[in-house]
Design a protein around this motif. Sequence first.
Motif, mmCIF file in Angstrom:
data_model
loop_
_atom_site.group_PDB
_atom_site.id
_atom_site.type_symbol
_atom_site.label_atom_id
_atom_site.label_comp_id
_atom_site.label_asym_id
_atom_site.label_seq_id
_atom_site.Cartn_x
_atom_site.Cartn_y
_atom_site.Cartn_z
ATOM 1 N N ALA A 114 0.775 -1.300 0.095
ATOM 2 C CA ALA A 114 0.057 0.077 -0.100
ATOM 3 C C ALA A 114 0.735 1.350 0.077
ATOM 4 O O ALA A 114 0.690 2.241 -0.763
ATOM 5 C CB ALA A 114 -0.911 0.094 1.449
ATOM 6 N N VAL A 115 2.117 1.352 0.904
ATOM 7 C CA VAL A 115 2.719 2.339 0.593
ATOM 8 C C VAL A 115 3.455 2.666 -0.413
ATOM 9 O O VAL A 115 3.434 3.762 -1.059
ATOM 10 C CB VAL A 115 4.051 1.990 1.665
ATOM 11 N N VAL A 116 3.858 1.513 -1.138
ATOM 12 C CA VAL A 116 4.382 1.670 -2.335
ATOM 13 C C VAL A 116 3.299 2.363 -3.459
ATOM 14 O O VAL A 116 3.844 3.384 -4.450
ATOM 15 C CB VAL A 116 4.821 0.285 -3.087
ATOM 16 N N HIS A 117 2.212 1.736 -3.360
ATOM 17 C CA HIS A 117 1.112 2.125 -4.447
ATOM 18 C C HIS A 117 0.868 3.729 -4.022
ATOM 19 O O HIS A 117 0.799 4.469 -5.007
ATOM 20 C CB HIS A 117 -0.026 1.409 -4.390
ATOM 21 N N MET A 118 0.735 4.143 -2.722
ATOM 22 C CA MET A 118 0.332 5.529 -2.475
ATOM 23 C C MET A 118 1.578 6.458 -2.906
ATOM 24 O O MET A 118 1.460 7.647 -3.446
ATOM 25 C CB MET A 118 0.330 5.482 -0.918
ATOM 26 N N LEU A 119 3.009 6.083 -2.612
ATOM 27 C CA LEU A 119 3.923 6.731 -3.208
ATOM 28 C C LEU A 119 4.062 6.966 -4.696
ATOM 29 O O LEU A 119 3.964 8.170 -5.190
ATOM 30 C CB LEU A 119 5.138 6.252 -2.797
ATOM 31 N N ALA A 120 3.622 5.869 -5.441
ATOM 32 C CA ALA A 120 3.528 5.906 -6.811
ATOM 33 C C ALA A 120 2.331 7.025 -7.246
ATOM 34 O O ALA A 120 2.577 8.090 -8.209
ATOM 35 C CB ALA A 120 3.001 4.630 -7.401
ATOM 36 N N GLU A 121 1.156 7.159 -6.507
ATOM 37 C CA GLU A 121 0.272 7.939 -6.960
ATOM 38 C C GLU A 121 0.578 9.504 -6.564
ATOM 39 O O GLU A 121 0.546 10.412 -7.272
ATOM 40 C CB GLU A 121 -1.085 7.715 -6.185
ATOM 41 N N ARG A 122 1.397 9.469 -5.482
ATOM 42 C CA ARG A 122 1.775 10.867 -5.057
ATOM 43 C C ARG A 122 2.786 11.496 -5.982
ATOM 44 O O ARG A 122 2.884 12.466 -6.388
ATOM 45 C CB ARG A 122 2.520 10.740 -3.624
ATOM 46 N N PHE A 123 3.791 10.685 -6.581
ATOM 47 C CA PHE A 123 4.659 11.001 -7.763
ATOM 48 C C PHE A 123 3.924 11.480 -8.933
ATOM 49 O O PHE A 123 4.265 12.450 -9.557
ATOM 50 C CB PHE A 123 5.853 9.975 -7.594
ATOM 51 N N LYS A 124 2.975 10.594 -9.252
ATOM 52 C CA LYS A 124 2.307 10.888 -10.505
ATOM 53 C C LYS A 124 1.625 12.442 -10.162
ATOM 54 O O LYS A 124 1.719 12.921 -11.248
ATOM 55 C CB LYS A 124 0.974 10.072 -10.490
ATOM 56 N N ALA A 125 1.127 12.785 -9.240
ATOM 57 C CA ALA A 125 0.556 14.170 -8.723
ATOM 58 C C ALA A 125 1.508 14.936 -8.927
ATOM 59 O O ALA A 125 1.568 16.291 -9.501
ATOM 60 C CB ALA A 125 -0.039 14.202 -7.645
ATOM 61 N N THR A 126 2.679 15.027 -8.190
ATOM 62 C CA THR A 126 4.019 15.702 -8.199
ATOM 63 C C THR A 126 4.695 15.987 -9.562
ATOM 64 O O THR A 126 5.133 17.013 -10.002
ATOM 65 C CB THR A 126 5.025 15.457 -7.140
ATOM 66 N N GLN A 127 4.615 14.894 -10.310
ATOM 67 C CA GLN A 127 5.024 15.115 -11.853
ATOM 68 C C GLN A 127 4.242 16.114 -12.596
ATOM 69 O O GLN A 127 4.711 17.086 -13.355
ATOM 70 C CB GLN A 127 4.922 13.607 -12.562
ATOM 71 N N GLN A 128 2.951 15.948 -12.266
ATOM 72 C CA GLN A 128 1.693 16.952 -12.985
ATOM 73 C C GLN A 128 2.346 18.630 -12.399
ATOM 74 O O GLN A 128 2.279 19.293 -13.225
ATOM 75 C CB GLN A 128 0.657 16.647 -12.631
ATOM 76 N N VAL A 129 2.593 18.505 -11.197
ATOM 77 C CA VAL A 129 2.744 19.924 -10.744
ATOM 78 C C VAL A 129 4.308 20.320 -11.307
ATOM 79 O O VAL A 129 4.265 21.524 -11.789
ATOM 80 C CB VAL A 129 3.070 19.778 -9.015
ATOM 81 N N GLY A 130 5.049 19.542 -11.418
ATOM 82 C CA GLY A 130 6.394 19.802 -12.029
ATOM 83 C C GLY A 130 5.938 20.339 -13.481
ATOM 84 O O GLY A 130 6.687 21.273 -14.017
ATOM 85 N N HIS A 131 5.197 19.637 -14.193
ATOM 86 C CA HIS A 131 4.959 20.184 -15.684
ATOM 87 C C HIS A 131 4.257 21.566 -15.615
ATOM 88 O O HIS A 131 4.693 22.430 -16.247
ATOM 89 C CB HIS A 131 4.196 19.183 -16.251
ATOM 90 N N LEU A 132 3.224 21.699 -14.720
ATOM 91 C CA LEU A 132 2.816 22.951 -14.481
ATOM 92 C C LEU A 132 3.569 24.104 -14.172
ATOM 93 O O LEU A 132 3.635 25.126 -14.659
ATOM 94 C CB LEU A 132 1.497 23.046 -13.454
ATOM 95 N N LYS A 133 4.403 23.811 -13.242
ATOM 96 C CA LYS A 133 5.480 24.889 -12.860
ATOM 97 C C LYS A 133 6.491 25.086 -13.943
ATOM 98 O O LYS A 133 6.694 26.350 -13.990
ATOM 99 C CB LYS A 133 6.428 24.285 -11.676
ATOM 100 N N ALA A 134 6.877 24.149 -14.588
ATOM 101 C CA ALA A 134 7.728 24.383 -15.828
ATOM 102 C C ALA A 134 6.967 25.338 -16.861
ATOM 103 O O ALA A 134 7.688 26.145 -17.436
ATOM 104 C CB ALA A 134 8.324 23.077 -16.367
#
Length: 118
Positions: free
Chosen positions: A35-55
């Motif tokens: 569950a921790v691995v899957h939650m981290l994967a979801e978190r990083f999917k969201a932060t990748q989107q934040v990174g694209h928005l910031k860029a």
Amino acid sequence: MSTSNTSSTGNDGVDPAVRQELARLRDSIDNIDAAVVHMLAERFKATQQVGHLKAAHQLPPADPARESRQIARLRALAEDAKLDPAFAEKFLNFIIAEVIRHHERIAEDTGDSPATAH
């Protein structure tokens, strides 16, 4: 190669009920780890989107004010959950550093061109 077994989890001489309880607890730990691995994967999917928005909007990869608020929030959550707040802070700092690294890479890869939506 030594044949001695110094592990206290071997089957020799261990009460079957203890082995069964150990297996039950380990199954639970394995489920939590998944569950921790899957939650981290979801978190990083969201932060990748934040990174694209910031860029796309030339925003800096790091946001120290938000990071400070998140650390304070996570420390309070950890205290409520009876988890060592210092451990929680170290864990979040590790994640934040990785997110910033990703955001920097996205910004470098994006250059002046608008980021593509994902």
